[in-house]
Design a protein around this motif. Structure first.
Motif, PDB file in Angstrom:
ATOM      1  N   PRO A   1      19.721  14.702  11.112  1.00  0.00           N
ATOM      2  CA  PRO A   1      18.912  13.882  12.016  1.00  0.00           C
ATOM      3  C   PRO A   1      17.457  13.875  11.541  1.00  0.00           C
ATOM      4  CG  PRO A   1      19.189  16.032  12.972  1.00  0.00           C
ATOM      5  CD  PRO A   1      19.945  16.034  11.659  1.00  0.00           C
ATOM      6  N   SER A   2      16.651  13.089  12.213  1.00  0.00           N
ATOM      7  CA  SER A   2      15.226  12.989  11.894  1.00  0.00           C
ATOM      8  C   SER A   2      14.444  12.907  13.193  1.00  0.00           C
ATOM      9  CB  SER A   2      14.955  11.725  11.066  1.00  0.00           C
ATOM     10  OG  SER A   2      15.744  11.694   9.902  1.00  0.00           O
ATOM     11  N   VAL A   3      13.127  12.973  13.078  1.00  0.00           N
ATOM     12  CA  VAL A   3      12.229  12.685  14.196  1.00  0.00           C
ATOM     13  C   VAL A   3      11.144  11.755  13.683  1.00  0.00           C
ATOM     14  CG1 VAL A   3      12.683  14.758  15.585  1.00  0.00           C
ATOM     15  CG2 VAL A   3      10.918  14.825  13.820  1.00  0.00           C
ATOM     16  N   ARG A   4      10.730  10.821  14.539  1.00  0.00           N
ATOM     17  CA  ARG A   4       9.749   9.827  14.153  1.00  0.00           C
ATOM     18  C   ARG A   4       8.343  10.318  14.465  1.00  0.00           C
ATOM     19  NH1 ARG A   4       9.793   5.394  12.059  1.00  0.00           N
ATOM     20  NH2 ARG A   4      11.998   4.974  12.359  1.00  0.00           N
ATOM     21  N   VAL A   5       7.481  10.354  13.430  1.00  0.00           N
ATOM     22  CA  VAL A   5       6.077  10.709  13.580  1.00  0.00           C
ATOM     23  C   VAL A   5       5.301   9.490  14.063  1.00  0.00           C
ATOM     24  CG1 VAL A   5       3.999  11.500  12.368  1.00  0.00           C
ATOM     25  CG2 VAL A   5       6.232  12.509  11.825  1.00  0.00           C
ATOM     26  N   ASN A   6       5.543   8.346  13.420  1.00  0.00           N
ATOM     27  CA  ASN A   6       4.950   7.068  13.817  1.00  0.00           C
ATOM     28  C   ASN A   6       5.861   5.976  13.274  1.00  0.00           C
ATOM     29  OD1 ASN A   6       4.220   6.541  11.081  1.00  0.00           O
ATOM     30  ND2 ASN A   6       2.291   7.620  11.361  1.00  0.00           N
ATOM     31  N   GLU A   7       5.455   4.723  13.392  1.00  0.00           N
ATOM     32  CA  GLU A   7       6.331   3.628  12.967  1.00  0.00           C
ATOM     33  C   GLU A   7       6.642   3.657  11.479  1.00  0.00           C
ATOM     34  OE1 GLU A   7       3.127   0.011  12.350  1.00  0.00           O
ATOM     35  OE2 GLU A   7       3.944   0.353  14.345  1.00  0.00           O
ATOM     36  N   GLU A   8       5.885   4.401  10.685  1.00  0.00           N
ATOM     37  CA  GLU A   8       6.072   4.414   9.240  1.00  0.00           C
ATOM     38  C   GLU A   8       6.544   5.744   8.672  1.00  0.00           C
ATOM     39  OE1 GLU A   8       2.143   3.409   7.994  1.00  0.00           O
ATOM     40  OE2 GLU A   8       2.525   1.271   8.118  1.00  0.00           O
ATOM     41  N   THR A   9       6.551   6.820   9.458  1.00  0.00           N
ATOM     42  CA  THR A   9       6.799   8.146   8.903  1.00  0.00           C
ATOM     43  C   THR A   9       7.770   8.933   9.771  1.00  0.00           C
ATOM     44  OG1 THR A   9       4.520   8.125   8.084  1.00  0.00           O
ATOM     45  CG2 THR A   9       5.670  10.234   8.037  1.00  0.00           C
ATOM     46  N   ILE A  10       8.716   9.606   9.116  1.00  0.00           N
ATOM     47  CA  ILE A  10       9.657  10.466   9.816  1.00  0.00           C
ATOM     48  C   ILE A  10       9.714  11.841   9.149  1.00  0.00           C
ATOM     49  CG2 ILE A  10      11.083   8.575  10.684  1.00  0.00           C
ATOM     50  CD1 ILE A  10      13.091   9.166   8.436  1.00  0.00           C
ATOM     51  N   LEU A  11      10.228  12.809   9.894  1.00  0.00           N
ATOM     52  CA  LEU A  11      10.564  14.129   9.369  1.00  0.00           C
ATOM     53  C   LEU A  11      12.082  14.221   9.377  1.00  0.00           C
ATOM     54  CD1 LEU A  11       8.097  16.378  11.414  1.00  0.00           C
ATOM     55  CD2 LEU A  11       7.785  15.482   9.092  1.00  0.00           C
ATOM     56  N   ASP A  12      12.687  14.457   8.222  1.00  0.00           N
ATOM     57  CA  ASP A  12      14.124  14.671   8.143  1.00  0.00           C
ATOM     58  C   ASP A  12      14.387  16.156   8.357  1.00  0.00           C
ATOM     59  OD1 ASP A  12      14.630  11.999   7.551  1.00  0.00           O
ATOM     60  OD2 ASP A  12      14.532  12.342   5.377  1.00  0.00           O
ATOM     61  N   LEU A  13      15.402  16.478   9.144  1.00  0.00           N
ATOM     62  CA  LEU A  13      15.721  17.859   9.503  1.00  0.00           C
ATOM     63  C   LEU A  13      17.011  18.255   8.795  1.00  0.00           C
ATOM     64  CD1 LEU A  13      14.893  17.384  13.278  1.00  0.00           C
ATOM     65  CD2 LEU A  13      13.381  18.246  11.461  1.00  0.00           C
TER      66      LEU A  13
ATOM     67  N   THR B   1       0.839  -1.185   0.000  1.00  0.00           N
ATOM     68  CA  THR B   1       0.000   0.000   0.000  1.00  0.00           C
ATOM     69  C   THR B   1       0.879   1.243   0.000  1.00  0.00           C
ATOM     70  OG1 THR B   1      -0.166   0.005   2.410  1.00  0.00           O
ATOM     71  CG2 THR B   1      -1.903  -1.150   1.202  1.00  0.00           C
ATOM     72  N   THR B   2       0.394   2.296  -0.610  1.00  0.00           N
ATOM     73  CA  THR B   2       1.129   3.552  -0.666  1.00  0.00           C
ATOM     74  C   THR B   2       1.011   4.267   0.675  1.00  0.00           C
ATOM     75  OG1 THR B   2       0.669   3.721  -3.024  1.00  0.00           O
ATOM     76  CG2 THR B   2       1.320   5.736  -1.882  1.00  0.00           C
ATOM     77  N   ARG B   3       2.138   4.748   1.176  1.00  0.00           N
ATOM     78  CA  ARG B   3       2.169   5.463   2.452  1.00  0.00           C
ATOM     79  C   ARG B   3       3.140   6.624   2.344  1.00  0.00           C
ATOM     80  NH1 ARG B   3       1.783   0.035   4.595  1.00  0.00           N
ATOM     81  NH2 ARG B   3      -0.026  -0.105   5.946  1.00  0.00           N
ATOM     82  N   LEU B   4       2.967   7.602   3.211  1.00  0.00           N
ATOM     83  CA  LEU B   4       3.928   8.694   3.313  1.00  0.00           C
ATOM     84  C   LEU B   4       5.102   8.203   4.150  1.00  0.00           C
ATOM     85  CD1 LEU B   4       4.605  11.662   2.732  1.00  0.00           C
ATOM     86  CD2 LEU B   4       3.457  12.228   4.871  1.00  0.00           C
ATOM     87  N   ASP B   5       6.302   8.208   3.593  1.00  0.00           N
ATOM     88  CA  ASP B   5       7.492   7.722   4.271  1.00  0.00           C
ATOM     89  C   ASP B   5       8.168   8.841   5.077  1.00  0.00           C
ATOM     90  OD1 ASP B   5       9.569   5.370   4.325  1.00  0.00           O
ATOM     91  OD2 ASP B   5      10.729   7.209   3.994  1.00  0.00           O
ATOM     92  N   HIS B   6       8.451   9.966   4.428  1.00  0.00           N
ATOM     93  CA  HIS B   6       9.119  11.055   5.128  1.00  0.00           C
ATOM     94  C   HIS B   6       8.866  12.389   4.427  1.00  0.00           C
ATOM     95  CE1 HIS B   6      12.164  10.154   2.027  1.00  0.00           C
ATOM     96  NE2 HIS B   6      12.537  11.418   2.172  1.00  0.00           N
ATOM     97  N   VAL B   7       9.074  13.453   5.193  1.00  0.00           N
ATOM     98  CA  VAL B   7       9.047  14.812   4.676  1.00  0.00           C
ATOM     99  C   VAL B   7      10.374  15.434   5.099  1.00  0.00           C
ATOM    100  CG1 VAL B   7       7.948  17.098   4.857  1.00  0.00           C
ATOM    101  CG2 VAL B   7       6.535  15.024   4.851  1.00  0.00           C
ATOM    102  N   VAL B   8      11.043  16.126   4.189  1.00  0.00           N
ATOM    103  CA  VAL B   8      12.300  16.803   4.510  1.00  0.00           C
ATOM    104  C   VAL B   8      11.999  18.267   4.784  1.00  0.00           C
ATOM    105  CG1 VAL B   8      14.605  17.414   3.690  1.00  0.00           C
ATOM    106  CG2 VAL B   8      13.599  15.209   3.040  1.00  0.00           C
ATOM    107  N   LEU B   9      12.394  18.719   5.977  1.00  0.00           N
ATOM    108  CA  LEU B   9      12.229  20.120   6.354  1.00  0.00           C
ATOM    109  C   LEU B   9      13.593  20.791   6.356  1.00  0.00           C
ATOM    110  CD1 LEU B   9       9.845  19.681   9.422  1.00  0.00           C
ATOM    111  CD2 LEU B   9       9.211  20.243   7.074  1.00  0.00           C
ATOM    112  N   TRP B  10      13.692  21.983   5.766  1.00  0.00           N
ATOM    113  CA  TRP B  10      14.919  22.764   5.848  1.00  0.00           C
ATOM    114  C   TRP B  10      14.950  23.456   7.201  1.00  0.00           C
ATOM    115  CZ3 TRP B  10      18.556  21.763   2.578  1.00  0.00           C
ATOM    116  CH2 TRP B  10      18.253  21.359   1.281  1.00  0.00           C
ATOM    117  N   VAL B  11      16.062  23.312   7.919  1.00  0.00           N
ATOM    118  CA  VAL B  11      16.199  23.924   9.238  1.00  0.00           C
ATOM    119  C   VAL B  11      17.568  24.571   9.368  1.00  0.00           C
ATOM    120  CG1 VAL B  11      14.571  22.289  10.307  1.00  0.00           C
ATOM    121  CG2 VAL B  11      17.017  21.791  10.341  1.00  0.00           C
TER     122      VAL B  11
END
Length: 142
Positions: free
Chosen positions: A47-59, A5-15
């Motif tokens: 680094p990253s932060v985990r939103v849930n078991e399937e999704t992270i935010l890359d910083l 199934t299609t899922r959102l894996d990660h979002v990259v945020l500029w910081v």
């Protein structure tokens, strides 16, 4: 087990400061930090932060811009924010996030009702910004 199934894996945020951003997301938003020590040791690019078991935010630090060459014009995305990222939470998590943001002095919008999203209309929602100006929506569904 294979899940196709299609899922959102990660979002990259500029910081500006990935370590400080990871601290904000851990202490204020309540997300689990990943690879912060490895980043400070120079072993990983961000680094990253985990939103849930399937999704992270890359910083991603702004210094990565010169490495954004996967497509012509990709480097031009640095500093161009996404309109907002939405976190769907259970009711208790929604209230806890709002309380943590207030405790850390992070301004939040008024609570909205019946906002349309991926799972229909959300019961409540509000918006806040991280220290780098990335806008987040928090919501919960009934």
């Amino acid at each position: 087990m294979t899940d196709h199934t299609t899922r959102l894996d990660h979002v990259v945020l500029w910081v500006a400061d990935p370590v400080a951003a990871a601290g904000f997301y851990e202490n204020t938003v309540g997300l689990e930090p990943l690879n912060v020590a490895e980043y400070t040791e120079g072993k990983v690019s961000f680094p990253s932060v985990r939103v849930n078991e399937e999704t992270i935010l890359d910083l991603a630090p702004h210094s990565l811009v010169e490495r954004m060459n996967m497509l012509p014009g990709s480097a031009d995305s640095a500093g161009h924010p996404v309109n907002h990222v939405c976190l769907a939470l259970p009711s208790v998590g929604f209230d806890a996030l709002r309380a943590r943001l207030a405790a850390h002095g992070v301004p939040v919008s008024d609570i909205g009702y019946d906002s349309s999203g991926a799972r229909g209309n959300a019961t409540r929602n509000f918006y806040f910004q991280d220290p780098d100006g990335n806008v987040f929506e928090a919501r919960h569904y009934a």
